[in-house]
Design a protein around this motif. Sequence first.
Motif, PDB file in Angstrom:
ATOM      1  N   THR A  16       0.829  -1.208   0.000  1.00 37.26           N
ATOM      2  CA  THR A  16       0.000   0.000   0.000  1.00 37.26           C
ATOM      3  C   THR A  16       0.861   1.255   0.000  1.00 37.26           C
ATOM      4  OG1 THR A  16      -0.178  -0.120   2.402  1.00 37.26           O
ATOM      5  CG2 THR A  16      -1.978  -1.063   1.127  1.00 37.26           C
ATOM      6  N   GLU A  17       1.997   1.218   0.692  1.00 32.06           N
ATOM      7  CA  GLU A  17       2.907   2.364   0.710  1.00 32.06           C
ATOM      8  C   GLU A  17       3.506   2.598  -0.681  1.00 32.06           C
ATOM      9  OE1 GLU A  17       5.550   0.892   3.719  1.00 32.06           O
ATOM     10  OE2 GLU A  17       4.519   1.996   5.315  1.00 32.06           O
ATOM     11  N   PHE A  18       3.910   1.517  -1.342  1.00 30.35           N
ATOM     12  CA  PHE A  18       4.458   1.627  -2.692  1.00 30.35           C
ATOM     13  C   PHE A  18       3.413   2.196  -3.646  1.00 30.35           C
ATOM     14  CE2 PHE A  18       7.692  -1.156  -1.058  1.00 30.35           C
ATOM     15  CZ  PHE A  18       8.801  -0.946  -1.864  1.00 30.35           C
ATOM     16  N   ARG A  19       2.201   1.653  -3.578  1.00 27.09           N
ATOM     17  CA  ARG A  19       1.132   2.110  -4.484  1.00 27.09           C
ATOM     18  C   ARG A  19       0.811   3.580  -4.272  1.00 27.09           C
ATOM     19  NH1 ARG A  19      -2.502  -2.829  -3.586  1.00 27.09           N
ATOM     20  NH2 ARG A  19      -3.502  -1.331  -2.243  1.00 27.09           N
ATOM     21  N   ARG A  20       0.826   4.046  -3.022  1.00 24.40           N
ATOM     22  CA  ARG A  20       0.549   5.451  -2.728  1.00 24.40           C
ATOM     23  C   ARG A  20       1.615   6.354  -3.360  1.00 24.40           C
ATOM     24  NH1 ARG A  20       2.187   8.716   1.237  1.00 24.40           N
ATOM     25  NH2 ARG A  20       3.157   7.012   2.364  1.00 24.40           N
TER      26      ARG A  20
END
Length: 117
Positions: A16-20
């Motif tokens: 989720t951090e990467f996608r954000r």
Amino acid sequence: MNNTNSKKLVNLKRNTEFRRVYKYGYSAADKYLVIYKLKSGSDLVRVGFTISKKLGKAVVRNKIKRKLKEICRLNVEKFDAGYDYVIIARIPARECTYKQLEYSVFNVLKKLKKNRR
């Protein structure tokens, strides 16, 4: 040896951090790397690494990742505090030496600072 600089380097781990960072951040690139940057709101420098299977088998990918992690750890002062970074290795990075990768990281970071939002 204690670094007088107060910046702390932390790894991004969650998908989720990467996608954000991919969705809301901005990027710069050169022949070997793409770096995404996004304001995080903390005083940490958080860095994540993406090494595709297209670059080779696990040994090759891990070698590239280790080089990139060490470059970031030793040069944390060149990263802006309070931002998340995602570093993506491109296929030509397979043949890179440590110095070439280091130069590439610095070059792309300079481009990011010019394109600051």
